[in-house]
Scaffold this motif. Structure first.
Motif, PDB file in Angstrom:
ATOM      1  N   GLY A  91       0.789  -1.226   0.000  1.00  0.00           N
ATOM      2  CA  GLY A  91       0.000   0.000   0.000  1.00  0.00           C
ATOM      3  C   GLY A  91       0.819   1.273   0.000  1.00  0.00           C
ATOM      4  N   HIS A  92       2.117   1.191   0.256  1.00  0.00           N
ATOM      5  CA  HIS A  92       2.979   2.371   0.242  1.00  0.00           C
ATOM      6  C   HIS A  92       3.392   2.714  -1.178  1.00  0.00           C
ATOM      7  N   PHE A  93       3.701   3.986  -1.397  1.00  0.00           N
ATOM      8  CA  PHE A  93       4.244   4.442  -2.659  1.00  0.00           C
ATOM      9  C   PHE A  93       5.755   4.399  -2.525  1.00  0.00           C
ATOM     10  N   GLY A  94       6.430   3.686  -3.402  1.00  0.00           N
ATOM     11  CA  GLY A  94       7.884   3.569  -3.316  1.00  0.00           C
ATOM     12  C   GLY A  94       8.435   2.780  -4.480  1.00  0.00           C
ATOM     13  N   PHE A  95       9.696   2.440  -4.403  1.00  0.00           N
ATOM     14  CA  PHE A  95      10.309   1.632  -5.452  1.00  0.00           C
ATOM     15  C   PHE A  95       9.659   0.253  -5.478  1.00  0.00           C
ATOM     16  N   THR A  96       9.273  -0.171  -6.676  1.00  0.00           N
ATOM     17  CA  THR A  96       8.692  -1.505  -6.840  1.00  0.00           C
ATOM     18  C   THR A  96       9.699  -2.475  -7.425  1.00  0.00           C
ATOM     19  N   ARG A  97      10.676  -1.951  -8.163  1.00  0.00           N
ATOM     20  CA  ARG A  97      11.733  -2.800  -8.722  1.00  0.00           C
ATOM     21  C   ARG A  97      12.813  -1.909  -9.327  1.00  0.00           C
ATOM     22  N   ILE A  98      13.962  -2.525  -9.572  1.00  0.00           N
ATOM     23  CA  ILE A  98      15.036  -1.887 -10.341  1.00  0.00           C
ATOM     24  C   ILE A  98      15.333  -2.808 -11.507  1.00  0.00           C
ATOM     25  N   GLU A  99      15.377  -2.221 -12.686  1.00  0.00           N
ATOM     26  CA  GLU A  99      15.705  -2.971 -13.901  1.00  0.00           C
ATOM     27  C   GLU A  99      17.099  -2.542 -14.346  1.00  0.00           C
ATOM     28  N   GLN A 100      17.954  -3.529 -14.582  1.00  0.00           N
ATOM     29  CA  GLN A 100      19.334  -3.246 -14.990  1.00  0.00           C
ATOM     30  C   GLN A 100      19.652  -3.985 -16.281  1.00  0.00           C
ATOM     31  N   THR A 101      20.384  -3.316 -17.151  1.00  0.00           N
ATOM     32  CA  THR A 101      20.903  -3.965 -18.345  1.00  0.00           C
ATOM     33  C   THR A 101      22.419  -3.858 -18.288  1.00  0.00           C
ATOM     34  N   VAL A 102      23.076  -5.011 -18.319  1.00  0.00           N
ATOM     35  CA  VAL A 102      24.534  -5.074 -18.311  1.00  0.00           C
ATOM     36  C   VAL A 102      24.983  -5.336 -19.745  1.00  0.00           C
ATOM     37  N   GLU A 103      25.815  -4.454 -20.263  1.00  0.00           N
ATOM     38  CA  GLU A 103      26.419  -4.657 -21.578  1.00  0.00           C
ATOM     39  C   GLU A 103      27.913  -4.788 -21.369  1.00  0.00           C
ATOM     40  N   LEU A 104      28.452  -5.895 -21.843  1.00  0.00           N
ATOM     41  CA  LEU A 104      29.883  -6.096 -21.679  1.00  0.00           C
ATOM     42  C   LEU A 104      30.487  -6.651 -22.959  1.00  0.00           C
ATOM     43  N   GLU A 105      31.785  -6.498 -23.029  1.00  0.00           N
ATOM     44  CA  GLU A 105      32.523  -6.987 -24.198  1.00  0.00           C
ATOM     45  C   GLU A 105      33.642  -7.894 -23.713  1.00  0.00           C
ATOM     46  N   THR A 106      33.720  -9.068 -24.356  1.00  0.00           N
ATOM     47  CA  THR A 106      34.760 -10.038 -24.041  1.00  0.00           C
ATOM     48  C   THR A 106      34.994 -10.902 -25.266  1.00  0.00           C
ATOM     49  N   ASP A 107      35.973 -11.771 -25.193  1.00  0.00           N
ATOM     50  CA  ASP A 107      36.234 -12.711 -26.279  1.00  0.00           C
ATOM     51  C   ASP A 107      35.134 -13.769 -26.308  1.00  0.00           C
ATOM     52  N   PRO A 108      34.799 -14.289 -27.504  1.00  0.00           N
ATOM     53  CA  PRO A 108      33.701 -15.258 -27.616  1.00  0.00           C
ATOM     54  C   PRO A 108      33.849 -16.460 -26.682  1.00  0.00           C
ATOM     55  N   GLU A 109      35.053 -16.935 -26.491  1.00  0.00           N
ATOM     56  CA  GLU A 109      35.252 -18.129 -25.664  1.00  0.00           C
ATOM     57  C   GLU A 109      35.053 -17.858 -24.162  1.00  0.00           C
ATOM     58  N   HIS A 110      34.924 -16.595 -23.774  1.00  0.00           N
ATOM     59  CA  HIS A 110      34.739 -16.258 -22.358  1.00  0.00           C
ATOM     60  C   HIS A 110      33.322 -15.768 -22.045  1.00  0.00           C
ATOM     61  N   GLU A 111      32.437 -15.806 -23.038  1.00  0.00           N
ATOM     62  CA  GLU A 111      31.089 -15.284 -22.831  1.00  0.00           C
ATOM     63  C   GLU A 111      30.353 -16.012 -21.703  1.00  0.00           C
ATOM     64  N   ALA A 112      30.366 -17.332 -21.712  1.00  0.00           N
ATOM     65  CA  ALA A 112      29.647 -18.096 -20.685  1.00  0.00           C
ATOM     66  C   ALA A 112      30.209 -17.800 -19.292  1.00  0.00           C
ATOM     67  N   ALA A 113      31.529 -17.716 -19.190  1.00  0.00           N
ATOM     68  CA  ALA A 113      32.146 -17.442 -17.893  1.00  0.00           C
ATOM     69  C   ALA A 113      31.766 -16.054 -17.389  1.00  0.00           C
ATOM     70  N   LEU A 114      31.701 -15.079 -18.284  1.00  0.00           N
ATOM     71  CA  LEU A 114      31.333 -13.733 -17.854  1.00  0.00           C
ATOM     72  C   LEU A 114      29.844 -13.631 -17.530  1.00  0.00           C
ATOM     73  N   ARG A 115      29.011 -14.380 -18.204  1.00  0.00           N
ATOM     74  CA  ARG A 115      27.586 -14.415 -17.826  1.00  0.00           C
ATOM     75  C   ARG A 115      27.446 -14.984 -16.411  1.00  0.00           C
ATOM     76  N   ALA A 116      28.251 -15.986 -16.091  1.00  0.00           N
ATOM     77  CA  ALA A 116      28.239 -16.554 -14.737  1.00  0.00           C
ATOM     78  C   ALA A 116      28.744 -15.524 -13.724  1.00  0.00           C
ATOM     79  N   VAL A 117      29.725 -14.723 -14.100  1.00  0.00           N
ATOM     80  CA  VAL A 117      30.234 -13.661 -13.237  1.00  0.00           C
ATOM     81  C   VAL A 117      29.127 -12.648 -12.949  1.00  0.00           C
ATOM     82  N   VAL A 118      28.370 -12.272 -13.981  1.00  0.00           N
ATOM     83  CA  VAL A 118      27.283 -11.314 -13.787  1.00  0.00           C
ATOM     84  C   VAL A 118      26.246 -11.889 -12.820  1.00  0.00           C
ATOM     85  N   ALA A 119      25.902 -13.150 -12.986  1.00  0.00           N
ATOM     86  CA  ALA A 119      24.927 -13.782 -12.091  1.00  0.00           C
ATOM     87  C   ALA A 119      25.448 -13.793 -10.653  1.00  0.00           C
ATOM     88  N   LYS A 120      26.720 -14.105 -10.472  1.00  0.00           N
ATOM     89  CA  LYS A 120      27.307 -14.117  -9.132  1.00  0.00           C
ATOM     90  C   LYS A 120      27.343 -12.700  -8.554  1.00  0.00           C
TER      91      LYS A 120
END
Length: 146
Positions: A91-120
């Motif tokens: 019933g309070h007026f306030g923040f309901t959520r925060i939406e974030q978009t992470v854009e990063l650049e890495t070598d193709p072979e490291h994409e999965a590892a960096l996605r795991a880093v973002v999740a962590k």
């Protein structure tokens, strides 16, 4: 219970809907109520700006630290964070959520590892885990153009 850390800040009212904040050894920060809530100083940071910036910047530096620790190549990193304010389920007026978009650049072979880093990083970011609201994160990975 583990160790505690303190982060002191001082805020002085400047009259009207304006204030100044400072932390010892850091530049002053001019604050005001945002225009959405009848503030008249849109060039000043608002408390709402600070909450969203705290979440997004915490995520960015946590990603960078984890990538460095794992020796993963990180060529570019940007976080766009947007806070959504409205009527909450309690019933309070306030923040309901925060939406974030992470854009990063890495070598193709490291994409999965960096996605795991973002999740962590998302799961361990001190600011986001301290907020009682959902923080939704989208990840976009680019690879260097040869």
């Amino acid at each position: 219970m583990g160790r505690e850390h303190r982060f002191p800040a001082d805020i002085s009212w400047n009259g009207g809907l304006r204030a100044t904040a400072w932390v010892a050894g850091k530049p002053l920060l001019a604050l005001a109520t945002p225009p959405e809530f009848r503030g008249a100083d849109p060039e000043r940071w608002s408390p709402e700006d600070l909450i969203v910036t705290a979440a997004g910047s915490c995520l960015a530096v946590t990603i960078a630290a984890l990538a460095q620790h794992q020796q993963l190549p990180l060529y570019d990193l940007d976080v766009h964070a947007e806070g959504v304010v409205g009527r909450r389920s309690d019933g309070h007026f306030g923040f309901t959520r925060i939406e974030q978009t992470v854009e990063l650049e890495t070598d193709p072979e490291h994409e999965a590892a960096l996605r795991a880093v973002v999740a962590k990083a998302e799961a361990s970011c001190l600011v986001s885990v301290s907020l009682a609201l959902p923080v939704d994160t989208t990840v976009r990975v680019r690879t260097p153009v040869g």
